[in-house]
Design a protein around this motif. Structure first.
Motif, PDB file in Angstrom:
ATOM      1  N   LYS A 123       2.655  -0.985  10.394  1.00  0.00           N
ATOM      2  CA  LYS A 123       2.132   0.151  11.151  1.00  0.00           C
ATOM      3  C   LYS A 123       2.624   0.050  12.580  1.00  0.00           C
ATOM      4  O   LYS A 123       2.211  -0.815  13.341  1.00  0.00           O
ATOM      5  N   LYS A 124       3.553   0.917  12.929  1.00  0.00           N
ATOM      6  CA  LYS A 124       4.074   0.921  14.290  1.00  0.00           C
ATOM      7  C   LYS A 124       3.446   2.087  15.014  1.00  0.00           C
ATOM      8  O   LYS A 124       3.447   3.205  14.533  1.00  0.00           O
ATOM      9  N   SER A 125       2.942   1.866  16.170  1.00  0.00           N
ATOM     10  CA  SER A 125       2.138   2.911  16.791  1.00  0.00           C
ATOM     11  C   SER A 125       2.977   4.086  17.279  1.00  0.00           C
ATOM     12  O   SER A 125       2.447   5.154  17.486  1.00  0.00           O
ATOM     13  N   GLN A 126       4.277   3.934  17.479  1.00  0.00           N
ATOM     14  CA  GLN A 126       5.016   5.075  18.021  1.00  0.00           C
ATOM     15  C   GLN A 126       5.410   6.079  16.953  1.00  0.00           C
ATOM     16  O   GLN A 126       5.832   7.182  17.253  1.00  0.00           O
ATOM     17  N   ASP A 127       5.297   5.720  15.645  1.00  0.00           N
ATOM     18  CA  ASP A 127       5.598   6.708  14.607  1.00  0.00           C
ATOM     19  C   ASP A 127       4.324   7.363  14.139  1.00  0.00           C
ATOM     20  O   ASP A 127       3.237   6.828  14.295  1.00  0.00           O
ATOM     21  N   MET A 128       4.479   8.523  13.492  1.00  0.00           N
ATOM     22  CA  MET A 128       3.309   9.211  12.984  1.00  0.00           C
ATOM     23  C   MET A 128       2.823   8.591  11.692  1.00  0.00           C
ATOM     24  O   MET A 128       1.658   8.682  11.356  1.00  0.00           O
ATOM     25  N   PHE A 129       3.765   8.004  10.928  1.00  0.00           N
ATOM     26  CA  PHE A 129       3.424   7.449   9.627  1.00  0.00           C
ATOM     27  C   PHE A 129       3.735   5.964   9.585  1.00  0.00           C
ATOM     28  O   PHE A 129       4.593   5.476  10.304  1.00  0.00           O
ATOM     29  N   SER A 130       3.048   5.226   8.712  1.00  0.00           N
ATOM     30  CA  SER A 130       3.346   3.802   8.534  1.00  0.00           C
ATOM     31  C   SER A 130       4.609   3.648   7.702  1.00  0.00           C
ATOM     32  O   SER A 130       4.985   4.525   6.949  1.00  0.00           O
ATOM     33  N   LEU A 131       5.223   2.476   7.843  1.00  0.00           N
ATOM     34  CA  LEU A 131       6.370   2.136   7.014  1.00  0.00           C
ATOM     35  C   LEU A 131       5.858   1.346   5.825  1.00  0.00           C
ATOM     36  O   LEU A 131       5.342   0.249   5.995  1.00  0.00           O
ATOM     37  N   VAL A 132       5.939   1.910   4.656  1.00  0.00           N
ATOM     38  CA  VAL A 132       5.406   1.239   3.470  1.00  0.00           C
ATOM     39  C   VAL A 132       6.495   1.167   2.423  1.00  0.00           C
ATOM     40  O   VAL A 132       7.116   2.170   2.092  1.00  0.00           O
ATOM     41  N   TRP A 133       6.717  -0.036   1.894  1.00  0.00           N
ATOM     42  CA  TRP A 133       7.702  -0.209   0.833  1.00  0.00           C
ATOM     43  C   TRP A 133       7.003  -0.663  -0.430  1.00  0.00           C
ATOM     44  O   TRP A 133       6.048  -1.431  -0.367  1.00  0.00           O
ATOM     45  N   CYS A 134       7.515  -0.210  -1.556  1.00  0.00           N
ATOM     46  CA  CYS A 134       6.922  -0.649  -2.807  1.00  0.00           C
ATOM     47  C   CYS A 134       8.030  -0.991  -3.800  1.00  0.00           C
ATOM     48  O   CYS A 134       9.167  -0.595  -3.650  1.00  0.00           O
ATOM     49  N   ARG A 135       7.643  -1.749  -4.827  1.00  0.00           N
ATOM     50  CA  ARG A 135       8.602  -2.220  -5.820  1.00  0.00           C
ATOM     51  C   ARG A 135       8.327  -1.491  -7.126  1.00  0.00           C
ATOM     52  O   ARG A 135       7.202  -1.463  -7.594  1.00  0.00           O
ATOM     53  N   LEU A 136       9.372  -0.872  -7.693  1.00  0.00           N
ATOM     54  CA  LEU A 136       9.204  -0.149  -8.938  1.00  0.00           C
ATOM     55  C   LEU A 136       8.843  -1.122 -10.053  1.00  0.00           C
ATOM     56  O   LEU A 136       9.458  -2.174 -10.184  1.00  0.00           O
ATOM     57  N   LEU A 137       7.830  -0.756 -10.842  1.00  0.00           N
ATOM     58  CA  LEU A 137       7.402  -1.672 -11.903  1.00  0.00           C
ATOM     59  C   LEU A 137       8.270  -1.553 -13.150  1.00  0.00           C
ATOM     60  O   LEU A 137       8.477  -2.516 -13.862  1.00  0.00           O
ATOM     61  N   ALA A 138       8.787  -0.374 -13.414  1.00  0.00           N
ATOM     62  CA  ALA A 138       9.525  -0.140 -14.665  1.00  0.00           C
ATOM     63  C   ALA A 138      10.952  -0.651 -14.552  1.00  0.00           C
ATOM     64  O   ALA A 138      11.411  -1.005 -13.487  1.00  0.00           O
ATOM     65  N   GLY A 139      11.608  -0.694 -15.665  1.00  0.00           N
ATOM     66  CA  GLY A 139      13.044  -0.950 -15.674  1.00  0.00           C
ATOM     67  C   GLY A 139      13.433  -2.399 -15.557  1.00  0.00           C
ATOM     68  O   GLY A 139      14.578  -2.714 -15.298  1.00  0.00           O
ATOM     69  N   VAL A 140      12.498  -3.306 -15.754  1.00  0.00           N
ATOM     70  CA  VAL A 140      12.836  -4.727 -15.606  1.00  0.00           C
ATOM     71  C   VAL A 140      13.612  -5.215 -16.831  1.00  0.00           C
ATOM     72  O   VAL A 140      14.609  -5.912 -16.715  1.00  0.00           O
ATOM     73  N   ASN A 141      13.150  -4.823 -18.012  1.00  0.00           N
ATOM     74  CA  ASN A 141      13.861  -5.209 -19.233  1.00  0.00           C
ATOM     75  C   ASN A 141      14.623  -4.006 -19.730  1.00  0.00           C
ATOM     76  O   ASN A 141      14.096  -3.189 -20.449  1.00  0.00           O
ATOM     77  N   ARG A 142      15.896  -3.935 -19.371  1.00  0.00           N
ATOM     78  CA  ARG A 142      16.625  -2.709 -19.622  1.00  0.00           C
ATOM     79  C   ARG A 142      16.931  -2.485 -21.090  1.00  0.00           C
ATOM     80  O   ARG A 142      17.337  -1.408 -21.483  1.00  0.00           O
ATOM     81  N   HIS A 143      16.807  -3.472 -21.941  1.00  0.00           N
ATOM     82  CA  HIS A 143      17.184  -3.220 -23.315  1.00  0.00           C
ATOM     83  C   HIS A 143      16.048  -2.643 -24.119  1.00  0.00           C
ATOM     84  O   HIS A 143      16.205  -2.375 -25.288  1.00  0.00           O
ATOM     85  N   ARG A 144      14.917  -2.428 -23.480  1.00  0.00           N
ATOM     86  CA  ARG A 144      13.798  -1.915 -24.252  1.00  0.00           C
ATOM     87  C   ARG A 144      13.932  -0.428 -24.481  1.00  0.00           C
ATOM     88  O   ARG A 144      14.758   0.254 -23.900  1.00  0.00           O
ATOM     89  N   GLN A 145      12.990   0.059 -25.251  1.00  0.00           N
ATOM     90  CA  GLN A 145      12.976   1.491 -25.508  1.00  0.00           C
ATOM     91  C   GLN A 145      12.148   2.197 -24.471  1.00  0.00           C
ATOM     92  O   GLN A 145      11.348   1.589 -23.784  1.00  0.00           O
ATOM     93  N   VAL A 146      12.342   3.492 -24.365  1.00  0.00           N
ATOM     94  CA  VAL A 146      11.605   4.277 -23.385  1.00  0.00           C
ATOM     95  C   VAL A 146      10.918   5.423 -24.107  1.00  0.00           C
ATOM     96  O   VAL A 146      11.259   5.767 -25.229  1.00  0.00           O
ATOM     97  N   LEU A 147       9.940   5.988 -23.420  1.00  0.00           N
ATOM     98  CA  LEU A 147       9.180   7.087 -23.969  1.00  0.00           C
ATOM     99  C   LEU A 147       9.482   8.313 -23.137  1.00  0.00           C
ATOM    100  O   LEU A 147       9.420   8.264 -21.919  1.00  0.00           O
ATOM    101  N   VAL A 148       9.808   9.426 -23.789  1.00  0.00           N
ATOM    102  CA  VAL A 148      10.051  10.666 -23.078  1.00  0.00           C
ATOM    103  C   VAL A 148       8.808  11.528 -23.249  1.00  0.00           C
ATOM    104  O   VAL A 148       8.426  11.839 -24.369  1.00  0.00           O
ATOM    105  N   LEU A 149       8.178  11.878 -22.137  1.00  0.00           N
ATOM    106  CA  LEU A 149       6.909  12.601 -22.203  1.00  0.00           C
ATOM    107  C   LEU A 149       7.136  14.092 -22.084  1.00  0.00           C
ATOM    108  O   LEU A 149       7.867  14.535 -21.202  1.00  0.00           O
ATOM    109  N   PHE A 150       6.477  14.848 -22.951  1.00  0.00           N
ATOM    110  CA  PHE A 150       6.604  16.289 -22.856  1.00  0.00           C
ATOM    111  C   PHE A 150       5.674  16.798 -21.770  1.00  0.00           C
ATOM    112  O   PHE A 150       4.561  16.323 -21.629  1.00  0.00           O
ATOM    113  N   PRO A 151       6.130  17.774 -20.971  1.00  0.00           N
ATOM    114  CA  PRO A 151       5.375  18.148 -19.778  1.00  0.00           C
ATOM    115  C   PRO A 151       4.056  18.835 -20.118  1.00  0.00           C
ATOM    116  O   PRO A 151       3.890  19.408 -21.176  1.00  0.00           O
TER     117      PRO A 151
END
Lengths: 285, 170
Positions: free
Chosen positions: A247-275
């Motif tokens: 949190k830097k006070s001169q910006d309006m928003f905080s700087l937040v980084w996150c790590r994607l949880l998916a995609g670690v084991n690329r050989h697995r199968q995936v699910l395609v969700l209908f909207p």
């Protein structure tokens, strides 16, 4: 030295003319393809024609996986079965609770006169290969228009949301991962319900969380889930985990980084969700 | 030229087609987005542009570029443009380059591959705003190392002898 004498009078077009013509043609194709969707017919045709070759090229890897899987020891298989059984039992309990909550939810909604949640349909797909372009993060899955895949569908794996379908061809589809620079997904902090937007950065699996105020209650280790307000991604799916908050006070928003949880084991199968709702309008590529 | 050209058999058109197919097949293999894998299709195209510029010219390069574009889900025309320019420069150089030794040729080819990747990066910078990756250099180095081997393999059918006897087996 060649045996055929070179044709002395009929030389054909010179290389300079050819390169100018083909370069201009390629530039036109580039402009058309990056701004509009007119050229999808070419892509569909070429992709269908290339499909058997692609399958042939993937067959050594499939054969290797089949052989590799065949030689797993009995001990390993037994351990795996034990682990899956215990997971299934735990999941069965959670599933019962979820069913109970869903029934309660439906009753409460009908009492309040609010509209019902629609159930989510899905199909299983397998990742064929990564698109080699170093500038985008795309994968190709083996379900296409033939199986009913539609542009803009969410794709998830067992860890969380992976990305969105950005091009549908007759036999395969292209999925752009959330780590791609142009991908956005509206999320919610699981613990507090704070809403934010996660933006891909194009590198590794670290994502940017935007529009988090300076006074927001967000710490390392918080999980981000989809908020469902865009109608594309069903609500409550895990997306990422916070790894850095500044949190830097001169910006309006905080700087937040996150790590994607998916995609670690690329050989697995995936699910395609209908909207949940029908997707209309353009989907950003 | 140091030793003098051996007398070569004329090239077989089917061999050219076969070599291009194999090179394209290499591109189809699931490398998994790894950086630095040499583009064997580009190298084989350059080889035939240098040795047989009339049989394999810029049109072939353009078509192969389109096929690669569709497979790799990149913008249609990106690889086509890159291969077209690669092919043009290879054809422009084709008389001069054969006077060099194989390793010096490889150095020229390395420069051509670097130019091709820079063109691709430029296209991306103008259309998408995405930058260039430093792994291009690894790919260039691997292509340079691969060139002598590829050159030897692709010209091997032309180095066969017509009549064999005990003193000249192959």
């Amino acid at each position: 030295m060649e045996y055929n004498p070179p044709p002395l009078f009929r030389q054909g077009l010179s290389a300079l003319v050819k390169v100018v013509v083909f370069s201009l043609f390629a530039l036109c194709l580039l402009l058309l393809d990056s701004r509009t969707h007119i050229l999808f017919v070419i892509r569909e045709v070429v992709s269908t024609v290339l499909y058997p070759l692609e399958q042939a090229a993937l067959s050594p890897r499939q054969a290797w996986r089949a052989v590799d899987g065949h030689f797993t020891s009995v001990v390993q298989l037994e351990k795996e079965i034990l682990r899956l059984e215990s997971e299934a039992i735990k999941n069965a309990v959670v599933l019962d609770q979820v069913r109970q909550l869903a029934m309660e939810n439906a009753q409460l909604r009908s009492l309040l006169g609010a509209s019902q949640h629609l159930p989510v349909k899905s199909i299983v797909a397998e990742i064929l290969y990564d698109a080699k372009d170093p500038y985008t993060r795309k994968i190709i899955i083996d379900r296409g228009a033939k199986e009913g895949v539609v542009l803009g569908q969410a794709v998830v794996d067992e860890q969380g949301v992976l990305g969105q379908v950005t091009r549908v061809l007759p036999l395969v589809s292209e999925v752009t991962l959330l780590t791609d620079k142009d991908q956005l997904i509206p999320v919610m902090v699981e613990r507090t319900g704070l809403r934010a937007v996660v933006h891909g950065r194009g590198q590794s699996n670290i994502l940017d969380v935007r529009f988090v105020g300076l006074d927001a209650d967000i710490v390392n280790g918080d999980f981000l889930v989809t908020s469902g307000i865009d109608g594309v991604y069903p609500a409550g799916l895990r997306v990422a985990q916070i790894v850095r908050v500044e949190k830097k006070s001169q910006d309006m928003f905080s700087l937040v980084w996150c790590r994607l949880l998916a995609g670690v084991n690329r050989h697995r199968q995936v699910l395609v969700l209908f909207p949940l709702t029908s997707l209309s309008g353009g989907v950003k590529k | 030229m140091n030793r003098g050209d051996p007398i070569l058999l004329p090239v077989n058109l089917w061999f050219i087609v076969l070599s291009l197919c194999f090179a394209f097949f290499w591109n189809l293999l699931p490398w998994g987005g790894r950086y630095g894998i040499p583009d064997v299709l580009a190298l084989v195209l350059v080889f035939w542009n240098v040795h047989q510029p009339r049989k394999v010219s810029i049109g072939v390069a353009f078509l192969m570029g389109i096929l690669v574009d569709v497979h790799h889900a990149s913008l249609l025309g990106e690889n086509a443009l890159a291969y077209t320019l690669l092919s043009y420069f290879a054809i422009t150089l084709h008389r001069r380059i054969l006077w060099f030794s194989t390793w010096a040729q490889a150095f020229h080819i390395g420069l051509l591959i670097l130019m091709m990747r820079c063109v691709q990066a430029l296209v991306h910078i103008m259309l998408d705003g995405r930058g260039m990756s430093g792994w291009i250099l690894l790919e260039v180095v691997l292509s340079v190392l691969l060139w002598p081997l590829l050159s030897w393999i692709l010209q091997a059918p032309q180095r066969r002898v017509i009549d064999r006897d005990d003193t000249r087996p192959l």
